[in-house]
Design a protein around this motif. Structure first.
Motif, PDB file in Angstrom:
ATOM      1  N   GLU A   2      11.420  -8.921  19.656  1.00  0.00           N
ATOM      2  CA  GLU A   2      10.235  -9.752  20.393  1.00  0.00           C
ATOM      3  C   GLU A   2       9.269  -9.917  19.269  1.00  0.00           C
ATOM      4  OE1 GLU A   2      11.255 -11.643  23.161  1.00  0.00           O
ATOM      5  OE2 GLU A   2      13.235 -10.414  23.053  1.00  0.00           O
ATOM      6  N   GLY A   3       8.935  -9.307  18.436  1.00  0.00           N
ATOM      7  CA  GLY A   3       7.738  -9.460  17.624  1.00  0.00           C
ATOM      8  C   GLY A   3       6.914  -8.368  18.049  1.00  0.00           C
ATOM      9  N   GLU A   4       7.252  -7.178  18.863  1.00  0.00           N
ATOM     10  CA  GLU A   4       6.203  -6.223  19.125  1.00  0.00           C
ATOM     11  C   GLU A   4       6.072  -5.090  18.008  1.00  0.00           C
ATOM     12  OE1 GLU A   4       6.465  -6.304  23.912  1.00  0.00           O
ATOM     13  OE2 GLU A   4       8.194  -5.434  22.732  1.00  0.00           O
ATOM     14  N   ILE A   5       4.915  -4.932  17.636  1.00  0.00           N
ATOM     15  CA  ILE A   5       5.024  -3.542  16.851  1.00  0.00           C
ATOM     16  C   ILE A   5       4.872  -2.397  17.478  1.00  0.00           C
ATOM     17  CG2 ILE A   5       3.604  -2.806  14.897  1.00  0.00           C
ATOM     18  CD1 ILE A   5       4.942  -5.246  14.105  1.00  0.00           C
ATOM     19  N   LEU A   6       5.815  -1.470  17.646  1.00  0.00           N
ATOM     20  CA  LEU A   6       5.657  -0.135  18.351  1.00  0.00           C
ATOM     21  C   LEU A   6       5.322   0.923  17.742  1.00  0.00           C
ATOM     22  CD1 LEU A   6       9.611  -0.541  19.422  1.00  0.00           C
ATOM     23  CD2 LEU A   6       7.456  -1.508  20.389  1.00  0.00           C
ATOM     24  N   ASP A   7       4.832   1.010  16.256  1.00  0.00           N
ATOM     25  CA  ASP A   7       4.378   2.078  15.733  1.00  0.00           C
ATOM     26  C   ASP A   7       4.013   1.694  14.219  1.00  0.00           C
ATOM     27  OD1 ASP A   7       3.514   4.820  15.541  1.00  0.00           O
ATOM     28  OD2 ASP A   7       4.828   4.904  14.042  1.00  0.00           O
ATOM     29  N   ARG A   8       2.881   2.026  13.681  1.00  0.00           N
ATOM     30  CA  ARG A   8       2.518   1.790  12.291  1.00  0.00           C
ATOM     31  C   ARG A   8       1.867   2.947  11.451  1.00  0.00           C
ATOM     32  NH1 ARG A   8      -0.785  -3.124  12.067  1.00  0.00           N
ATOM     33  NH2 ARG A   8      -0.055  -3.733  13.737  1.00  0.00           N
ATOM     34  N   ILE A   9       2.009   2.823  10.162  1.00  0.00           N
ATOM     35  CA  ILE A   9       1.134   3.615   9.474  1.00  0.00           C
ATOM     36  C   ILE A   9       0.857   2.956   8.278  1.00  0.00           C
ATOM     37  CG2 ILE A   9       3.239   4.435   8.141  1.00  0.00           C
ATOM     38  CD1 ILE A   9       2.217   7.341   7.938  1.00  0.00           C
ATOM     39  N   SER A  10      -0.242   3.363   7.565  1.00  0.00           N
ATOM     40  CA  SER A  10      -0.630   2.746   6.422  1.00  0.00           C
ATOM     41  C   SER A  10      -1.162   3.878   5.232  1.00  0.00           C
ATOM     42  CB  SER A  10      -1.786   1.770   6.453  1.00  0.00           C
ATOM     43  OG  SER A  10      -2.892   2.436   6.889  1.00  0.00           O
ATOM     44  N   PHE A  11      -0.884   3.381   4.228  1.00  0.00           N
ATOM     45  CA  PHE A  11      -1.447   4.510   2.781  1.00  0.00           C
ATOM     46  C   PHE A  11      -1.542   3.646   1.515  1.00  0.00           C
ATOM     47  CE2 PHE A  11       3.129   4.564   3.994  1.00  0.00           C
ATOM     48  CZ  PHE A  11       3.791   4.025   2.763  1.00  0.00           C
ATOM     49  N   LYS A  12      -2.168   4.223   0.677  1.00  0.00           N
ATOM     50  CA  LYS A  12      -2.764   3.393  -0.590  1.00  0.00           C
ATOM     51  C   LYS A  12      -1.468   3.191  -1.622  1.00  0.00           C
ATOM     52  CE  LYS A  12      -5.609   4.248  -4.459  1.00  0.00           C
ATOM     53  NZ  LYS A  12      -6.738   5.279  -5.176  1.00  0.00           N
ATOM     54  N   THR A  13      -1.516   2.175  -1.857  1.00  0.00           N
ATOM     55  CA  THR A  13      -0.473   1.873  -2.938  1.00  0.00           C
ATOM     56  C   THR A  13      -0.571   2.487  -4.348  1.00  0.00           C
ATOM     57  OG1 THR A  13      -0.042  -0.417  -2.142  1.00  0.00           O
ATOM     58  CG2 THR A  13       0.683  -0.256  -4.416  1.00  0.00           C
ATOM     59  N   GLU A  14       0.242   3.326  -4.711  1.00  0.00           N
ATOM     60  CA  GLU A  14      -0.029   4.261  -5.756  1.00  0.00           C
ATOM     61  C   GLU A  14       1.341   3.964  -6.691  1.00  0.00           C
ATOM     62  OE1 GLU A  14      -2.023   8.205  -5.372  1.00  0.00           O
ATOM     63  OE2 GLU A  14      -1.166   7.878  -3.200  1.00  0.00           O
ATOM     64  N   THR A  15       1.825   4.871  -7.438  1.00  0.00           N
ATOM     65  CA  THR A  15       2.998   4.451  -8.263  1.00  0.00           C
ATOM     66  C   THR A  15       4.056   4.146  -7.331  1.00  0.00           C
ATOM     67  OG1 THR A  15       3.644   7.023  -8.119  1.00  0.00           O
ATOM     68  CG2 THR A  15       2.192   6.235 -10.035  1.00  0.00           C
ATOM     69  N   PRO A  16       5.354   3.608  -7.900  1.00  0.00           N
ATOM     70  CA  PRO A  16       6.392   3.195  -7.260  1.00  0.00           C
ATOM     71  C   PRO A  16       6.941   4.634  -6.464  1.00  0.00           C
ATOM     72  CG  PRO A  16       6.439   2.000  -8.921  1.00  0.00           C
ATOM     73  CD  PRO A  16       5.355   3.059  -9.230  1.00  0.00           C
ATOM     74  N   ASP A  17       7.176   5.450  -7.249  1.00  0.00           N
ATOM     75  CA  ASP A  17       7.705   6.716  -6.563  1.00  0.00           C
ATOM     76  C   ASP A  17       7.232   7.354  -5.524  1.00  0.00           C
ATOM     77  OD1 ASP A  17       9.963   6.427  -8.444  1.00  0.00           O
ATOM     78  OD2 ASP A  17       9.185   8.089  -9.834  1.00  0.00           O
ATOM     79  N   LYS A  18       5.939   7.567  -5.755  1.00  0.00           N
ATOM     80  CA  LYS A  18       4.822   8.283  -4.742  1.00  0.00           C
ATOM     81  C   LYS A  18       4.896   7.507  -3.667  1.00  0.00           C
ATOM     82  CE  LYS A  18       0.466  10.601  -4.228  1.00  0.00           C
ATOM     83  NZ  LYS A  18      -0.742  11.262  -4.749  1.00  0.00           N
ATOM     84  N   THR A  19       4.613   6.095  -3.619  1.00  0.00           N
ATOM     85  CA  THR A  19       4.611   5.056  -2.384  1.00  0.00           C
ATOM     86  C   THR A  19       5.692   4.995  -1.961  1.00  0.00           C
ATOM     87  OG1 THR A  19       2.849   3.811  -3.887  1.00  0.00           O
ATOM     88  CG2 THR A  19       3.743   2.873  -2.038  1.00  0.00           C
ATOM     89  N   LEU A  20       6.826   4.763  -2.510  1.00  0.00           N
ATOM     90  CA  LEU A  20       8.223   4.648  -1.605  1.00  0.00           C
ATOM     91  C   LEU A  20       8.563   5.860  -1.082  1.00  0.00           C
ATOM     92  CD1 LEU A  20       9.981   2.031  -1.327  1.00  0.00           C
ATOM     93  CD2 LEU A  20       8.133   1.795  -2.980  1.00  0.00           C
ATOM     94  N   GLN A  21       8.476   7.023  -1.538  1.00  0.00           N
ATOM     95  CA  GLN A  21       8.402   8.299  -0.905  1.00  0.00           C
ATOM     96  C   GLN A  21       7.790   8.193   0.471  1.00  0.00           C
ATOM     97  OE1 GLN A  21      10.891  10.616  -1.942  1.00  0.00           O
ATOM     98  NE2 GLN A  21      10.676  11.046   0.267  1.00  0.00           N
ATOM     99  N   GLN A  22       6.467   7.865   0.505  1.00  0.00           N
ATOM    100  CA  GLN A  22       5.826   7.860   1.778  1.00  0.00           C
ATOM    101  C   GLN A  22       6.526   7.126   2.757  1.00  0.00           C
ATOM    102  OE1 GLN A  22       1.385   8.190   1.573  1.00  0.00           O
ATOM    103  NE2 GLN A  22       1.896   7.562  -0.503  1.00  0.00           N
TER     104      GLN A  22
END
Length: 293
Positions: free
Chosen positions: A21-41
């Motif tokens: 239905e397009g409802e966002i139930l939960d979210r988190i945000s973090f800084k874009t760093e290297t791919p490995d570090k960012t994707l692990q988060q």
């Protein structure tokens, strides 16, 4: 359904989960760093959410060609470590579910079609004006990719008569992004746009460039709505200035009521606001489940 959504920006990642239905139930945000570090988060966030699909709206350029062995890769971005990164491949290693993948601005366009300012339309264009300038195109009921994907932030524009700024784009100098993105505003005037008063000359100049680009896209694609998002467009005084520039640039040539009489409802902000990108990623995940092309 529980759908994972990723708004993968050049400076910030937003991950969330939502439903059909397009409802966002939960979210988190973090800084874009290297791919490995960012994707692990991102992996750590999604691993216990029970997602049935994941939609990814990514900064680019990206490879959208399903027949290419490099599909799902980030391509020639100057973002350190991300050039050539197999974004979709890495996510598939961790999550054996359908994954939808598109540009962040195409995702935002899709979100607005599904639940926002373009709902019920089969055709719209979405601009994001922020750290860069991106364009998403939804035409005849589908997102447009073509040879790569729309790169309307790099179209060339006529210079404002009073603008002596050389432009910031490392490829083109004074293309639309080089003249009108947030960093260009800051470099030209010496302060961030948020520090400039609403009556400052900067906004007339900004509207001049954006109005040219929008007039061009109206002539080229004939969209049924133009949606303007991104951080720069938080300056609400820009909307009437841009509409004026579009009207002047078209000079009565596109003789439809939407242009001649109803620009206030034709060139609009995203109805989903700051959720446009994340909701768009959610829509990409739903699209992947349904197996749409």
């Amino acid at each position: 359904m529980i759908i994972g959504a990723m708004e993968a920006g050049g400076t910030k990642f937003i991950c969330g989960v939502g439903n059909e239905e397009g409802e966002i139930l939960d979210r988190i945000s973090f800084k874009t760093e290297t791919p490995d570090k960012t994707l692990q988060q991102a992996v750590d966030y999604f691993k216990d959410k029970g997602v049935q699909a994941i939609g990814i709206g990514s900064f680019g350029p990206i490879n959208m060609d399903l027949s290419s062995p490099l599909y799902g890769h980030v391509t020639t971005t100057p973002k350190p470590g991300w050039g050539g990164f197999d974004f979709v491949g890495v996510m598939k290693q961790h999550f054996p579910v359908p994954i939808g993948f598109d540009t962040d601005v195409n995702a935002a366009a899709l979100g607005e079609v599904q639940w926002g300012a373009a709902q019920g339309l089969d055709n719209c264009v979405y601009y994001t004006i922020g750290t860069g300038v991106g364009v998403g195109v939804y035409a005849e009921g589908r997102l447009i990719h073509g040879l790569v994907h729309p790169e309307g932030g790099h179209v060339l524009t006529r210079r404002h008569p009073e603008d002596r700024f050389e432009g910031l784009c490392p490829y083109h100098g004074d293309c639309l992004e080089g003249l009108a993105a947030g960093p260009a505003i800051e470099k030209r005037w010496g302060v961030k746009g948020t520090m400039l008063p609403t009556e400052h000359q900067a906004w007339e100049m900004e509207a001049y460039y954006l109005g040219q680009a929008i007039a061009g896209v109206i002539l080229l694609l004939s969209p049924k709505r133009v949606i303007l998002g991104g951080g720069v467009m938080h300056q609400k005084q820009l909307f009437p200035l841009i509409r004026r520039e579009v009207r002047q640039a078209l000079n009565g040539y596109v003789a439809t009521p939407a242009i001649l009489e109803s620009l206030d409802t034709y060139i609009v902000p995203p109805s989903l606001g700051n959720n446009a990108g994340l909701c768009g990623a959610l829509a990409l995940g739903i699209k992947a489940i349904k197996g749409w092309a």
